[in-house]
Design an enzyme around this catalytic site. Structure first.
Site, PDB file in Angstrom:
ATOM      1  N   GLN A  87      33.243  40.044  25.919  1.00 23.10           N
ATOM      2  CA  GLN A  87      33.595  41.148  25.006  1.00 23.10           C
ATOM      3  C   GLN A  87      33.387  40.776  23.543  1.00 23.10           C
ATOM      4  O   GLN A  87      33.345  41.656  22.682  1.00 23.10           O
ATOM      5  CB  GLN A  87      35.086  41.541  25.186  1.00 23.10           C
ATOM      6  CG  GLN A  87      35.541  41.714  26.612  1.00 23.10           C
ATOM      7  CD  GLN A  87      34.788  42.806  27.346  1.00 23.10           C
ATOM      8  OE1 GLN A  87      34.641  43.912  26.834  1.00 23.10           O
ATOM      9  NE2 GLN A  87      34.283  42.498  28.531  1.00 23.10           N
ATOM     10  N   SER A  92      31.514  48.277  15.184  1.00 20.57           N
ATOM     11  CA  SER A  92      31.387  49.214  14.059  1.00 20.57           C
ATOM     12  C   SER A  92      29.937  49.388  13.601  1.00 20.57           C
ATOM     13  O   SER A  92      29.298  48.443  13.113  1.00 20.57           O
ATOM     14  CB  SER A  92      32.259  48.793  12.866  1.00 20.57           C
ATOM     15  OG  SER A  92      31.867  49.494  11.711  1.00 20.57           O
ATOM     16  N   SER A 131      27.196  49.294  24.792  1.00 16.69           N
ATOM     17  CA  SER A 131      27.769  50.414  24.038  1.00 16.69           C
ATOM     18  C   SER A 131      26.929  51.676  24.198  1.00 16.69           C
ATOM     19  O   SER A 131      25.702  51.610  24.346  1.00 16.69           O
ATOM     20  CB  SER A 131      27.815  50.001  22.559  1.00 16.69           C
ATOM     21  OG  SER A 131      27.856  51.139  21.733  1.00 16.69           O
ATOM     22  N   SER A 132      27.614  52.812  24.101  1.00 20.28           N
ATOM     23  CA  SER A 132      26.918  54.106  24.161  1.00 20.28           C
ATOM     24  C   SER A 132      25.955  54.274  22.985  1.00 20.28           C
ATOM     25  O   SER A 132      25.078  55.136  23.033  1.00 20.28           O
ATOM     26  CB  SER A 132      27.929  55.246  24.151  1.00 20.28           C
ATOM     27  OG  SER A 132      28.718  55.171  22.986  1.00 20.28           O
ATOM     28  N   TYR A 155      23.883  47.473  14.923  1.00 16.38           N
ATOM     29  CA  TYR A 155      24.833  47.293  16.030  1.00 16.38           C
ATOM     30  C   TYR A 155      24.208  47.764  17.348  1.00 16.38           C
ATOM     31  O   TYR A 155      24.209  47.052  18.347  1.00 16.38           O
ATOM     32  CB  TYR A 155      26.122  48.070  15.742  1.00 16.38           C
ATOM     33  CG  TYR A 155      27.096  48.098  16.902  1.00 16.38           C
ATOM     34  CD1 TYR A 155      27.791  46.949  17.275  1.00 16.38           C
ATOM     35  CD2 TYR A 155      27.317  49.261  17.638  1.00 16.38           C
ATOM     36  CE1 TYR A 155      28.674  46.965  18.350  1.00 16.38           C
ATOM     37  CE2 TYR A 155      28.194  49.290  18.708  1.00 16.38           C
ATOM     38  CZ  TYR A 155      28.876  48.136  19.060  1.00 16.38           C
ATOM     39  OH  TYR A 155      29.751  48.147  20.123  1.00 16.38           O
ATOM     40  N   LYS A 159      23.042  45.557  20.890  1.00 11.47           N
ATOM     41  CA  LYS A 159      23.502  45.818  22.263  1.00 11.47           C
ATOM     42  C   LYS A 159      22.313  46.064  23.199  1.00 11.47           C
ATOM     43  O   LYS A 159      22.329  45.668  24.353  1.00 11.47           O
ATOM     44  CB  LYS A 159      24.474  47.011  22.278  1.00 11.47           C
ATOM     45  CG  LYS A 159      25.797  46.715  21.548  1.00 11.47           C
ATOM     46  CD  LYS A 159      26.626  45.678  22.286  1.00 11.47           C
ATOM     47  CE  LYS A 159      27.949  45.368  21.607  1.00 11.47           C
ATOM     48  NZ  LYS A 159      28.764  44.377  22.306  1.00 11.47           N
ATOM     49  N   ASN A 184      33.335  55.030  23.295  1.00 10.60           N
ATOM     50  CA  ASN A 184      34.551  55.239  22.477  1.00 10.60           C
ATOM     51  C   ASN A 184      35.856  54.986  23.221  1.00 10.60           C
ATOM     52  O   ASN A 184      36.535  55.925  23.642  1.00 10.60           O
ATOM     53  CB  ASN A 184      34.561  56.652  21.895  1.00 10.60           C
ATOM     54  CG  ASN A 184      33.445  56.819  20.898  1.00 10.60           C
ATOM     55  OD1 ASN A 184      32.294  56.937  21.287  1.00 10.60           O
ATOM     56  ND2 ASN A 184      33.767  56.774  19.622  1.00 10.60           N
ATOM     57  N   VAL A 199      38.499  56.006  15.186  1.00 11.06           N
ATOM     58  CA  VAL A 199      39.189  57.209  14.695  1.00 11.06           C
ATOM     59  C   VAL A 199      40.572  57.456  15.286  1.00 11.06           C
ATOM     60  O   VAL A 199      41.483  57.827  14.554  1.00 11.06           O
ATOM     61  CB  VAL A 199      38.384  58.524  14.870  1.00 11.06           C
ATOM     62  CG1 VAL A 199      37.301  58.636  13.860  1.00 11.06           C
ATOM     63  CG2 VAL A 199      37.890  58.727  16.260  1.00 11.06           C
TER      64      VAL A 199
HETATM   65  P1  NAD Z   1      37.672  43.858  18.853  1.00  7.39           P
HETATM   66  O1  NAD Z   1      37.119  43.651  17.489  1.00  7.39           O
HETATM   67  O2  NAD Z   1      39.073  44.274  19.002  1.00  7.39           O
HETATM   68  O3  NAD Z   1      37.423  42.571  19.745  1.00  7.39           O
HETATM   69  C1  NAD Z   1      36.312  41.712  19.566  1.00  7.39           C
HETATM   70  C2  NAD Z   1      36.843  40.306  19.652  1.00  7.39           C
HETATM   71  O4  NAD Z   1      35.740  39.386  19.551  1.00  7.39           O
HETATM   72  C3  NAD Z   1      37.819  39.948  18.528  1.00  7.39           C
HETATM   73  O5  NAD Z   1      38.994  39.414  19.078  1.00  7.39           O
HETATM   74  C4  NAD Z   1      37.073  38.912  17.696  1.00  7.39           C
HETATM   75  O6  NAD Z   1      37.924  37.984  17.073  1.00  7.39           O
HETATM   76  C5  NAD Z   1      36.160  38.295  18.743  1.00  7.39           C
HETATM   77  N1  NAD Z   1      34.973  37.674  18.159  1.00  7.39           N
HETATM   78  C6  NAD Z   1      34.126  38.208  17.237  1.00  7.39           C
HETATM   79  N2  NAD Z   1      33.188  37.314  16.912  1.00  7.39           N
HETATM   80  C7  NAD Z   1      33.425  36.196  17.645  1.00  7.39           C
HETATM   81  C8  NAD Z   1      32.804  34.935  17.736  1.00  7.39           C
HETATM   82  N3  NAD Z   1      31.722  34.631  16.994  1.00  7.39           N
HETATM   83  N4  NAD Z   1      33.303  34.018  18.590  1.00  7.39           N
HETATM   84  C9  NAD Z   1      34.418  34.311  19.331  1.00  7.39           C
HETATM   85  N5  NAD Z   1      35.055  35.480  19.276  1.00  7.39           N
HETATM   86  C10 NAD Z   1      34.566  36.419  18.437  1.00  7.39           C
HETATM   87  O7  NAD Z   1      36.687  44.923  19.558  1.00  7.39           O
HETATM   88  P2  NAD Z   1      36.852  45.738  20.922  1.00  7.39           P
HETATM   89  O8  NAD Z   1      36.984  47.166  20.567  1.00  7.39           O
HETATM   90  O9  NAD Z   1      37.867  45.094  21.797  1.00  7.39           O
HETATM   91  O10 NAD Z   1      35.407  45.550  21.538  1.00  7.39           O
HETATM   92  C11 NAD Z   1      35.123  44.615  22.570  1.00  7.39           C
HETATM   93  C12 NAD Z   1      33.662  44.763  22.962  1.00  7.39           C
HETATM   94  O11 NAD Z   1      33.394  46.103  23.406  1.00  7.39           O
HETATM   95  C13 NAD Z   1      32.664  44.504  21.843  1.00  7.39           C
HETATM   96  O12 NAD Z   1      31.555  43.842  22.378  1.00  7.39           O
HETATM   97  C14 NAD Z   1      32.280  45.891  21.377  1.00  7.39           C
HETATM   98  O13 NAD Z   1      31.003  45.918  20.782  1.00  7.39           O
HETATM   99  C15 NAD Z   1      32.302  46.638  22.699  1.00  7.39           C
HETATM  100  N6  NAD Z   1      32.499  48.080  22.559  1.00  7.39           N
HETATM  101  C16 NAD Z   1      33.691  48.580  22.142  1.00  7.39           C
HETATM  102  C17 NAD Z   1      33.873  49.953  22.054  1.00  7.39           C
HETATM  103  C18 NAD Z   1      35.164  50.541  21.604  1.00  7.39           C
HETATM  104  O14 NAD Z   1      35.262  51.788  21.579  1.00  7.39           O
HETATM  105  N7  NAD Z   1      36.184  49.769  21.282  1.00  7.39           N
HETATM  106  C19 NAD Z   1      32.801  50.826  22.357  1.00  7.39           C
HETATM  107  C20 NAD Z   1      31.597  50.275  22.764  1.00  7.39           C
HETATM  108  C21 NAD Z   1      31.447  48.908  22.889  1.00  7.39           C
END
Ligand code: NAD
Length: 324
Positions: A87, A92, A131-132, A155, A159, A184, A199
């Site tokens: 993950q 963003s 991601s979408s 971004y 992905k 999302n 949001v």
């Molecule tokens: P988040 O920012 O809460 O979690 C990401 C985590 O990765 C954080 O804890 C951060 O400290 C860690 N991280 C970042 N860079 C790092 C590194 N170099 N080494 C180790 N750890 C690192 O984000 P999230 O919303 O939990 O998203 C998790 C994943 O899901 C991401 O890959 C994101 O792109 C993907 N994603 C999320 C959403 C969403 O709606 N939240 C949608 C599509 C994709």
């Protein structure tokens, strides 16, 4: 079948990268509840220490503070892991437009380090967050795997590249990879603070604090908002998928579509606020509408999301009321 009925060997080790973040910490919680071991690798850049403190007393939990851009850290973290739920990334769209180099380094370089470490350490399944946003400028709805447009942001591009590495790692090295295109996601522990907050938590926080939220554009843009429990289900079901499904990517959503302005009014009403939002300029890199066809994940992973938007948003509001 709900994910809580899935059976994993009690000693199974799940490495969750980004485990101090929103989605990763929820995955760690679910893994521990199943009686398995959750090993969290995170550099605490956007993640929070309190999301690791939650589990520190639990026997199956192990936190490694480390960076996925360091191949050695990835190799050590993958040692003895059965499953990797990758993950860790920078999220963003707008921030990626400001800092493309950082996104390349972490989201592509870090993911590749993790895949390489997983293959060398003989990990059974490598499930990773896509991601979408990979649907880019393709206007077709619902979004369906195989109908991607051009990425609209660094971004989204990172992905897409990860997905191609995921496919290659299956084809060239037999690593069983599963790319999950989250739409999302929202729910408990999603960070409501800062310019790049998502949001739903941002609106809830602003409404609760008496601030006036800003909606970028006319508010009629729509998204397939997906509650965190559905995302946990998809990850755990991917770990149980037949290896024939490896190398593939899957939409992970509920399959609905909500407009931003409707969500705003829903939240304002639920929180008993009559604050009107401010409308700001549209943001570069944003997709206008998004709604997922989830039939591929249903057919190949047995994904059957139980949490509708309405059910999820009620649970999220309750959590923020208690925790903000
Ligand atoms: P988040 O920012 O809460 O979690 C990401 C985590 O990765 C954080 O804890 C951060 O400290 C860690 N991280 C970042 N860079 C790092 C590194 N170099 N080494 C180790 N750890 C690192 O984000 P999230 O919303 O939990 O998203 C998790 C994943 O899901 C991401 O890959 C994101 O792109 C993907 N994603 C999320 C959403 C969403 O709606 N939240 C949608 C599509 C994709």
């Amino acid at each position: 079948m709900s994910y809580s009925e899935l059976e994993f060997d009690k000693g199974s080790v799940f490495l969750v990268t980004g485990g101090a973040g929103f989605i990763g910490s929820n995955l760690c919680g679910a893994i521990l509840k199943m009686g398995c071991q959750a090993r969290c690798l995170d550099n605490l850049s956007t993640g929070k220490k309190e999301n690791t403190d939650l589990f520190l007393g639990e026997a199956g939990y192990h936190f490694i503070k480390g960076d996925i851009t360091d191949p050695k850290v990835c190799m050590e973290a993958c040692e003895g892991a059965d499953y990797v739920l990758h993950q860790a990334a920078w999220g963003s769209v707008p921030r990626s437009i400001e800092m493309p180099l950082l996104y390349e380094k972490v989201n592509i370089g870090g993911a590749l380090n993790m895949m390489e470490a997983a293959r060398r350490q003989g990990v059974k399944k490598f499930v990773y967050a896509s991601s979408s946003s990979v649907y880019g400028d393709c206007p077709r709805l619902p979004k369906k795997e195989g109908q991607e447009g051009k990425p609209l942001s660094p971004y989204a591009l990172t992905k897409r590249v990860d997905e191609e590495y995921g496919r290659l790692y299956k084809e060239l090295y037999g690593l069983d990879t599963y790319g999950l295109r989250y739409f999302n996601v929202f729910g408990r522990r999603q960070d409501p603070e800062g310019a790049y907050a998502a949001v739903i938590p941002k609106f809830i926080r602003q409404l609760l604090k008496g601030e006036q939220p800003v909606i970028h554009g006319d508010g009629k843009q729509s998204r397939d908002f997906t509650y965190i429990e559905n995302v946990i289900e998809a990850n755990l079901k991917a770990c149980k998928a037949p290896s024939g499904a490896g190398g593939e990517v899957f939409n992970v959503a509920y399959g609905g579509r909500e407009c931003l302005i409707d969500i705003y009014h829903y939240l304002a009403k639920a929180l008993g606020k009559d604050t009107e939002p401010v409308f700001g300029p549209e943001r570069a890199g944003d997709i206008r509408h998004s709604n997922a066809d989830i039939s591929k994940a249903r057919d190949m992973l047995g994904y059957d999301p139980e949490w509708s938007f309405e059910r999820g948003i009620e649970a999220a509001i309750e959590w923020y009321r208690e925790n903000l």
